[in-house]
Scaffold this active site. Structure first.
Site, PDB file in Angstrom:
ATOM      1  N   ASP A 199       0.869  -1.165   0.000  1.00  0.00           N
ATOM      2  CA  ASP A 199       0.000   0.000   0.000  1.00  0.00           C
ATOM      3  C   ASP A 199       0.917   1.229   0.000  1.00  0.00           C
ATOM      4  O   ASP A 199       2.109   1.097   0.260  1.00  0.00           O
ATOM      5  CB  ASP A 199      -0.841  -0.066   1.285  1.00  0.00           C
ATOM      6  CG  ASP A 199      -1.725   1.148   1.455  1.00  0.00           C
ATOM      7  OD1 ASP A 199      -2.268   1.616   0.450  1.00  0.00           O
ATOM      8  OD2 ASP A 199      -1.860   1.637   2.589  1.00  0.00           O
ATOM      9  N   LYS A 247     -13.108  22.779  -3.602  1.00  0.00           N
ATOM     10  CA  LYS A 247     -11.713  22.377  -3.824  1.00  0.00           C
ATOM     11  C   LYS A 247     -11.712  20.916  -4.243  1.00  0.00           C
ATOM     12  O   LYS A 247     -12.613  20.148  -3.874  1.00  0.00           O
ATOM     13  CB  LYS A 247     -10.875  22.602  -2.564  1.00  0.00           C
ATOM     14  CG  LYS A 247     -11.188  21.702  -1.385  1.00  0.00           C
ATOM     15  CD  LYS A 247     -10.060  21.779  -0.362  1.00  0.00           C
ATOM     16  CE  LYS A 247     -10.230  20.717   0.705  1.00  0.00           C
ATOM     17  NZ  LYS A 247     -10.832  21.139   1.922  1.00  0.00           N
ATOM     18  N   THR A 299      -1.739  17.713  -4.748  1.00  0.00           N
ATOM     19  CA  THR A 299      -2.265  19.034  -5.133  1.00  0.00           C
ATOM     20  C   THR A 299      -3.774  19.114  -4.951  1.00  0.00           C
ATOM     21  O   THR A 299      -4.480  18.119  -5.132  1.00  0.00           O
ATOM     22  CB  THR A 299      -1.936  19.326  -6.610  1.00  0.00           C
ATOM     23  OG1 THR A 299      -2.406  18.217  -7.388  1.00  0.00           O
ATOM     24  CG2 THR A 299      -0.449  19.471  -6.808  1.00  0.00           C
ATOM     25  N   THR A 350      -2.502   1.411  -4.674  1.00  0.00           N
ATOM     26  CA  THR A 350      -2.965   2.504  -3.820  1.00  0.00           C
ATOM     27  C   THR A 350      -4.300   3.041  -4.305  1.00  0.00           C
ATOM     28  O   THR A 350      -4.632   2.932  -5.484  1.00  0.00           O
ATOM     29  CB  THR A 350      -1.921   3.639  -3.793  1.00  0.00           C
ATOM     30  OG1 THR A 350      -2.457   4.760  -3.114  1.00  0.00           O
ATOM     31  CG2 THR A 350      -1.512   4.054  -5.186  1.00  0.00           C
ATOM     32  N   ASP A 397      -4.855   6.148  -4.114  1.00  0.00           N
ATOM     33  CA  ASP A 397      -4.560   7.547  -4.406  1.00  0.00           C
ATOM     34  C   ASP A 397      -4.542   7.820  -5.906  1.00  0.00           C
ATOM     35  O   ASP A 397      -4.537   6.897  -6.706  1.00  0.00           O
ATOM     36  CB  ASP A 397      -3.202   7.904  -3.805  1.00  0.00           C
ATOM     37  CG  ASP A 397      -3.273   9.252  -3.109  1.00  0.00           C
ATOM     38  OD1 ASP A 397      -3.959  10.124  -3.658  1.00  0.00           O
ATOM     39  OD2 ASP A 397      -2.667   9.415  -2.045  1.00  0.00           O
ATOM     40  N   ARG A 408      -5.734   4.344  -7.793  1.00  0.00           N
ATOM     41  CA  ARG A 408      -7.205   4.342  -7.731  1.00  0.00           C
ATOM     42  C   ARG A 408      -7.738   2.910  -7.645  1.00  0.00           C
ATOM     43  O   ARG A 408      -8.657   2.527  -8.356  1.00  0.00           O
ATOM     44  CB  ARG A 408      -7.795   5.046  -8.962  1.00  0.00           C
ATOM     45  CG  ARG A 408      -7.578   6.543  -8.937  1.00  0.00           C
ATOM     46  CD  ARG A 408      -8.610   7.219  -8.081  1.00  0.00           C
ATOM     47  NE  ARG A 408      -8.388   8.645  -7.935  1.00  0.00           N
ATOM     48  CZ  ARG A 408      -8.281   9.257  -6.766  1.00  0.00           C
ATOM     49  NH1 ARG A 408      -8.325   8.557  -5.655  1.00  0.00           N
ATOM     50  NH2 ARG A 408      -8.124  10.548  -6.681  1.00  0.00           N
ATOM     51  N   LYS A 431      -7.511  -4.746  -5.094  1.00  0.00           N
ATOM     52  CA  LYS A 431      -6.198  -5.114  -4.541  1.00  0.00           C
ATOM     53  C   LYS A 431      -6.134  -6.632  -4.337  1.00  0.00           C
ATOM     54  O   LYS A 431      -5.155  -7.281  -4.703  1.00  0.00           O
ATOM     55  CB  LYS A 431      -5.963  -4.405  -3.202  1.00  0.00           C
ATOM     56  CG  LYS A 431      -5.709  -2.909  -3.322  1.00  0.00           C
ATOM     57  CD  LYS A 431      -5.431  -2.303  -1.948  1.00  0.00           C
ATOM     58  CE  LYS A 431      -5.123  -0.818  -2.035  1.00  0.00           C
ATOM     59  NZ  LYS A 431      -4.756  -0.242  -0.739  1.00  0.00           N
ATOM     60  N   ASP A 468      -1.492  -0.995   5.952  1.00  0.00           N
ATOM     61  CA  ASP A 468      -1.703  -0.543   7.327  1.00  0.00           C
ATOM     62  C   ASP A 468      -3.140  -0.133   7.631  1.00  0.00           C
ATOM     63  O   ASP A 468      -3.456   0.205   8.755  1.00  0.00           O
ATOM     64  CB  ASP A 468      -0.792   0.657   7.615  1.00  0.00           C
ATOM     65  CG  ASP A 468      -1.283   1.915   6.916  1.00  0.00           C
ATOM     66  OD1 ASP A 468      -1.264   2.989   7.508  1.00  0.00           O
ATOM     67  OD2 ASP A 468      -1.701   1.800   5.749  1.00  0.00           O
ATOM     68  N   ASP A 504      -6.741  -2.429   3.362  1.00  0.00           N
ATOM     69  CA  ASP A 504      -5.730  -3.392   2.893  1.00  0.00           C
ATOM     70  C   ASP A 504      -6.000  -4.808   3.397  1.00  0.00           C
ATOM     71  O   ASP A 504      -5.284  -5.736   3.043  1.00  0.00           O
ATOM     72  CB  ASP A 504      -4.332  -2.975   3.380  1.00  0.00           C
ATOM     73  CG  ASP A 504      -3.974  -1.568   2.930  1.00  0.00           C
ATOM     74  OD1 ASP A 504      -4.224  -1.252   1.761  1.00  0.00           O
ATOM     75  OD2 ASP A 504      -3.471  -0.787   3.750  1.00  0.00           O
TER      76      ASP A 504
END
Length: 1142
Positions: free
Chosen positions: A455, A652, A682, A761, A763, A843, A849, A869, A873
């Site tokens: 991860d 945002k 960002t 991940t 992210d 993503r 996973k 963690d 996961d």
């Protein structure tokens, strides 16, 4: 990469080749297309395109159906599959799972429920009172080894097959079973106690007569339950009331999703407004809830109160839910139960962990089958040499029993004890403190890993965010220039009437609202000087307002009204304020605004309060809030300023989502790229001013969409999107997630050890790529191939072709594209990806996973390890051959579900290189040595029987056989678990040594055959030697051969040890001492056969020099050649590790 791999699709039939010439593929280079299609023709049928799903489901089945299912298949393991599927069918018929349905729940009236819902009891036990014994026995006897012993032991009840004493067969088997049963029983009792403790927790239930105490397991759908602060929520509920004046509360969800941040939950407005608690029974209301499902981040339902004149309808979302297993962090809450027991989100999301079996155990199981085959062949040879006379079938079985020691029962005991010893050593290692071994059955797996799936957030990074960069388009501020921002903010709030000026200046630039004529010139006057200052002010104000963060004060109670809070300014002291939010990024942003002078001091459901550098408290009313979701990748808030009444919509989000929403600009994309390359996360911040009419119109449409039952999410997002147009871009922020300690050297160590690392991940692609670079997961010189986003088979085909031409480059792919590739080209994609030095999947959902882990196990047949963690996961950790959890910021869920739990990522290096190596090498040596111990005595038995006219008479009786595998040789053999071939420092200095382990050379058919030859040679020498040297005292053969056998075994242990330990020396001498001492007591066993030969052992005979030198000669002849061969081998072809140590 591997140009030879053809990408053949599963479906045949060529109707749509022309599909590629459609304009939608213009983004691929045109000259590529013809060559692509020539290189690998794609055959597709019509329905292949119309119905994308069909391929996905038929693919694995189609492959399976191609296999031949003949008699060979049945014998080679097909029977297991058949039995398994029959059992599954029976189980399904026995417990038909009830279809989950949407429900209407009346407040406080469980009896009105139409359906019968499951009991609200937690049950983690594997067995119940009746299934315990059969269940444990099944788990044990499904191993060939144990089943074989059971059959042999049972055969001893047949008089004609009886050989020796019953206890020599049943005692070892009984011991193994007893140890296993006790271990399982202890685990089961612990589970039962944990469950009982949870189920008997008391809760207050609200009834017409007042509060009643009841157990957690007695809660039903429709009950009104009161949960106090710091108490666990017992079932899934809708939040009706709270003691907090704000009408909201915080809950901790670390046990559910692994996130340690508090979540804000909102009570249903209608019930929160009721004057007293008892009024919940005076109203006639119900909740409509969707059917139970897996997703813990979404919920759709409606609350209806029927007794009002116009009926009151309120839409319910995830913000109104209190899921089971979460904990109330503030106030007391009252909720109505909607799902219980097996239907709660937490139970639906728990996958039952499978019993993991190590590769070494499977290899040993294969070798025992080979031994069994050898045993049967040997028995047939013996019967054949007898000439198949008399009841030969009975004799055959007697021989099989006689040679049963070829497969030693002590193998399992020794290996299990060895595994426990390795676990203890890992936990006691001072270099990796806090490491916990939770699955003691697979420590050898740590030495065989080829793929490590990790991860990102919290595993490679610390999940601690620090604000690094603010970019306004023309000017950028870094950590060293933050003081400029501070002075700008100080000035803008210090000016008299600054607030109105600022808001009007912003209005003048915003398209949706006309400035008032009187103030327009004033706002535009000092345009040049104030432009940067006002832009900074607007940007910081937006960051301070657009978030989901709540300040929490330790000393004062949360539930104060705004008026007292505004007056009690001293309560907002900075030292006891902490921020709570569901994302650490947001906390970092709010902490930063505090550092430059604009502090968030209070927040409830309806308002926010900011403190300016001058100490003035400004109030803003929250009109609407749109939370962040992984689909929208943005969050928004509509705010009304108290002093001016202006309404502003702030938003945002990720640059990909915001690029199309903000007004045209020429810098956003470039700057986002620059920040991503620096490893920063960002966020783009934008705003839009709204007039009163615009807002009212929006509010009506939004509330209408929220009440719809069908496609609610779509309708709501459509209404919100109507606002998200032509927004004014304020700034771009960059936040850094710091790497864990020593991540770079650890990843380099693992790469040098030949382990391929995949980063999975949730992210976004840019962040994942920059962390992959900064952590050196992808080395500086390597190219990165970013797999373009694909949505159908054609695009996937072209993109895979482009990827196939690249050599030695890392792959970065998003979850959506991965899904498409796996749907059509599973095999080809995995083959290409496995050749990459590193792979980054961004993503990724938790189920994806786990799916990747299954794919690697299925296609490569290599051992996989997953490390993570967070709660997201867990499925990946449980799917891998070896799961490692890190106790991190995201809670303990991953570390509890893992096989091994560590405190820092850097510890994985030592865990694999040192402990993985030792565990595998030691277990391989131990397993083969125990087999050798069995084979040598069976060889002696075979020689003995062949000399005695092929009689099936045992050579060694009763206790000698039990003693041989226990007190005489057990300690030295077991002391092999202390052996090590390489010092830990060497193993870490030369990680390349690890590559040898993954080839599995320490335990293979080759090494096994070498041990078989050694056993035959030594068994033959011992038996023939005893017979040749002792012709005159033939009756003493047993004593002589047995003594030589014990000495040979002790010497063989010494021959195998590579690094001596004082305990090993002690074990050798202790065993020798035990044997010599027992000679005095066991003389009745040292005749041939029973006492029929009348040979008793006299101590005088043993002490004669003749006995001693003859035993010594036999022992030397059996061992010395092996020592010489070993010496020559070490000299002329030493193993790689010995070159280093010399």
């Amino acid at each position: 990469m591997a140009d030879s791999i053809p990408l053949n699709s599963m479906r045949k039939g060529s109707k749509k080749v022309a599909y590629y010439n459609t304009p939608r593929h213009s983004r691929y280079s045109l000259e590529d297309e013809p060559s692509n299609l020539d290189e690998m023709p794609l055959m597709m049928s019509e329905e292949g395109f119309e119905n994308d799903e069909s391929d996905y489901h038929t693919l694995p089945r189609a492959r399976a159906n191609q296999r031949q299912r003949g008699l060979g298949w049945l014998l080679m393991g097909g029977w297991k599959i058949l039995c398994g599927s029959c059992c599954d069918c029976l189980a399904r018929m026995c417990r038909r799972t009830k279809e989950l349905k949407a429900r209407t729940v009346w407040l406080g009236h469980p009896e009105k429920c139409e359906e019968k819902y499951p009991k609200n009891a937690i049950k983690n036990q594997k067995y119940n009172f009746f299934t315990f014994v059969p269940g444990v026995l099944y788990q044990q006897f499904k191993f060939f080894l144990n089943l074989y012993f059971l059959v042999v032991a049972c055969s001893q009840f047949v008089p004609s097959l009886k050989i020796g004493y019953l206890y020599t067969y049943w005692a070892p088997l009984g011991f193994v079973m007893a140890v296993t049963m006790v271990r399982e029983a202890v685990d089961e009792v612990r589970r039962y106690q944990r469950d009982k403790e949870m189920n008997s927790q008391l809760y207050s239930k609200l009834t017409v007569r007042g509060k009643v105490q009841l157990k957690s397991s007695d809660i039903q759908v429709g009950d009104l339950i009161i949960v106090e602060k710091n108490q666990r929520i017992p079932a899934d509920m809708i939040f009706l009331r709270t003691s907090e004046k704000t009408g909201s509360c915080f809950i901790r969800t670390d046990q559910l999703d692994g996130e340690t941040d508090w979540k804000l939950k909102v009570a249903v407005v209608c019930t929160q407004r009721l004057p007293a608690l008892g009024d919940l029974f005076s109203i006639n209301a119900y909740v409509y809830a969707q059917k139970p499902q897996l997703d813990i981040h979404s919920f759709e339902g409606n609350f209806t109160r029927e007794d009002g004149d116009p009926q009151i309808h309120e839409s319910l979302s995830i913000d109104h839910t209190l899921w089971a297993s979460t904990i109330v962090a503030s106030g007391t809450v009252i909720g109505v139960v909607i799902y219980t027991g097996k239907e709660t989100r937490s139970v639906l999301n728990t996958s039952s962990p499978k019993n993991k079996v190590g590769l070494l155990d499977l290899e040993l199981n294969r070798l025992t089958k080979a031994l069994f085959l050898a045993q049967v062949v040997l028995s047939i040879v013996m019967v054949a040499l007898q000439g198949f006379v008399g009841p030969w079938f009975r004799n055959l079985f007697r021989f099989i029993v006689l040679f049963s020691y070829i497969i030693p029962i002590s193998l399992r005991v020794n290996l299990d004890m060895g595994k426990s010893a390795y676990g203890w050593m890992i936990m006691k290692d001072e270099n990796i403190p806090g490491t916990v071994v939770r699955t003691s059955t697979i420590p050898e797996e740590l030495g065989r890993l080829v793929y490590l799936l990790t991860d990102k957030t919290g595993t490679l990074t610390q999940n601690e965010m620090i604000f690094k960069r603010l970019h306004l388009g023309t000017v950028s501020y870094g950590t060293d220039t933050m003081d400029e921002i501070q002075s700008h903010i100080g000035q803008s709030y210090a000016q008299p009437n600054s607030q109105t000026q600022q808001s009007n200046s912003s209005n003048s630039s915003s398209p949706s609202r006309k400035p008032q004529p009187a103030q327009a010139p004033k706002a535009a006057a000092p345009k040049v000087r104030r432009s940067v200052s006002s832009r900074i002010h607007e940007a910081v104000k937006a960051i301070a307002l657009c978030h989901n963060v709540t300040p929490v004060y330790e000393s004062r109670a949360n539930g104060e009204t705004e008026s007292t809070a505004a007056e009690a300014d001293q309560d907002f002291s900075d030292d006891n304020r902490t921020y709570q939010a569901s994302s650490p990024d947001e906390v970092a942003l709010v902490r930063w605004t505090e550092s430059v002078g604009l502090t968030l001091v209070n927040r409830d459901l309806t308002s926010l309060q900011l403190k300016t550098p001058a100490g003035q408290v400004l109030t803003y009313y929250i009109l609407q809030i749109f939370p962040f979701t992984s689909e929208s990748k943005r969050m928004g808030i509509i705010i009304r300023e108290e002093t001016t009444g202006d309404i502003t919509f702030y938003m945002k989000g990720a640059d990909v989502a915001m690029a199309s929403i903000v007004q045209y600009n020429d810098w956003l994309e470039e700057e986002c790229g620059n920040m991503a390359r620096e490893g920063l996360r960002t966020l783009v911040v934008a705003k839009k001013s709204l007039s009163e009419e615009q807002y009212t119109d929006f509010e009506n449409r939004y509330n209408q969409a929220k009440l719809s039952i069908h496609d609610r999410a779509l309708k709501v997002s459509a209404v919100v999107e109507s606002l998200e147009r032509e927004m004014e871009l304020l700034c771009l922020t960059g936040v850094e997630d710091q790497l864990q300690a020593d991540v770079r050297p650890t990843l380099e160590l693992l790469r040098n050890a030949g382990i391929k690392i995949w980063m999975l991940t949730g992210d976004k692609l840019e962040t994942a790529t920059c962390i992959a670079k900064s952590s050196h997961l992808v080395s500086r010189s390597q190219d990165i191939h970013v797999f373009r986003s694909v949505s159908n088979r054609g695009e996937a085909h072209l993109e895979l072709n482009a990827f196939r031409r690249k050599h030695d480059c890392a792959l970065v792919i998003s979850g959506d594209s991965l899904e498409v590739c796996l749907r059509y080209y599973e095999h080809e994609f995995v083959e290409l990806a496995c050749q990459c030095p590193a792979v980054v999947c961004c993503r990724c959902s938790p189920t994806q996973k786990a799916q990747i882990v299954h794919l690697l196990k299925q296609h490569t047949a290599n051992r996989t390890c997953a490390i993570g963690d967070g709660g997201n996961d867990v499925s990946m950790i449980q799917a891998a051959d070896c799961g490692i959890g890190i106790e991190g910021k995201e809670g303990k869920q991953a570390s509890l579900a893992a096989d091994f739990s560590i405190t820092q990522f850097k510890h994985i290096g030592r865990l694999l290189m040192v402990h993985g190596r030792n565990s595998y090498k030691r277990s391989a040596a131990l397993g083969q040595f125990v087999m050798h111990r069995g084979m040598i005595i069976s060889t002696m038995q075979a020689v003995f029987s062949s000399i005695f006219y092929f009689a099936s008479v045992p050579l060694y009786q009763g206790f000698l056989m039990v003693g041989y595998s226990t007190i005489y040789t057990m300690f030295p053999v077991f002391s092999l678990v202390l052996d090590q071939d390489v010092k830990p420092e060497m193993a870490l200095l030369y990680p390349e040594l690890y590559k040898d382990l993954t080839k599995g050379r320490s335990l293979s058919f080759k090494t096994f055959l070498i041990w078989v030859l050694i056993s035959i040679y030594q068994g033959g020498i011992l038996m023939y030697g005893a017979l040749v040297l002792f012709e005159s005292e033939f009756v003493h053969v047993v004593a002589i051969s047995f003594t030589a056998l014990i000495l040979t075994e002790l010497l063989m242990v010494a021959l195998n040890i590579r690094t001596w330990h004082w305990l090993m020396v002690l074990a050798e001498f202790l065993s020798l001492g035990c044997y010599i001492a027992s000679l005095a007591f066991l003389n009745e066993y040292f005749g041939i056969g029973r006492v029929s030969f009348g040979a008793f052992l006299d101590l005088g005979f043993i002490t004669t020099p003749a006995f001693l030198w003859k035993v010594s000669v036999i022992t030397v002849v059996s061992c010395l050649p092996l020592y010489i061969i070993k010496y020559l081998k070490r000299k002329f072809s030493p193993p790689s590790y010995s070159k280093l140590s010399s």
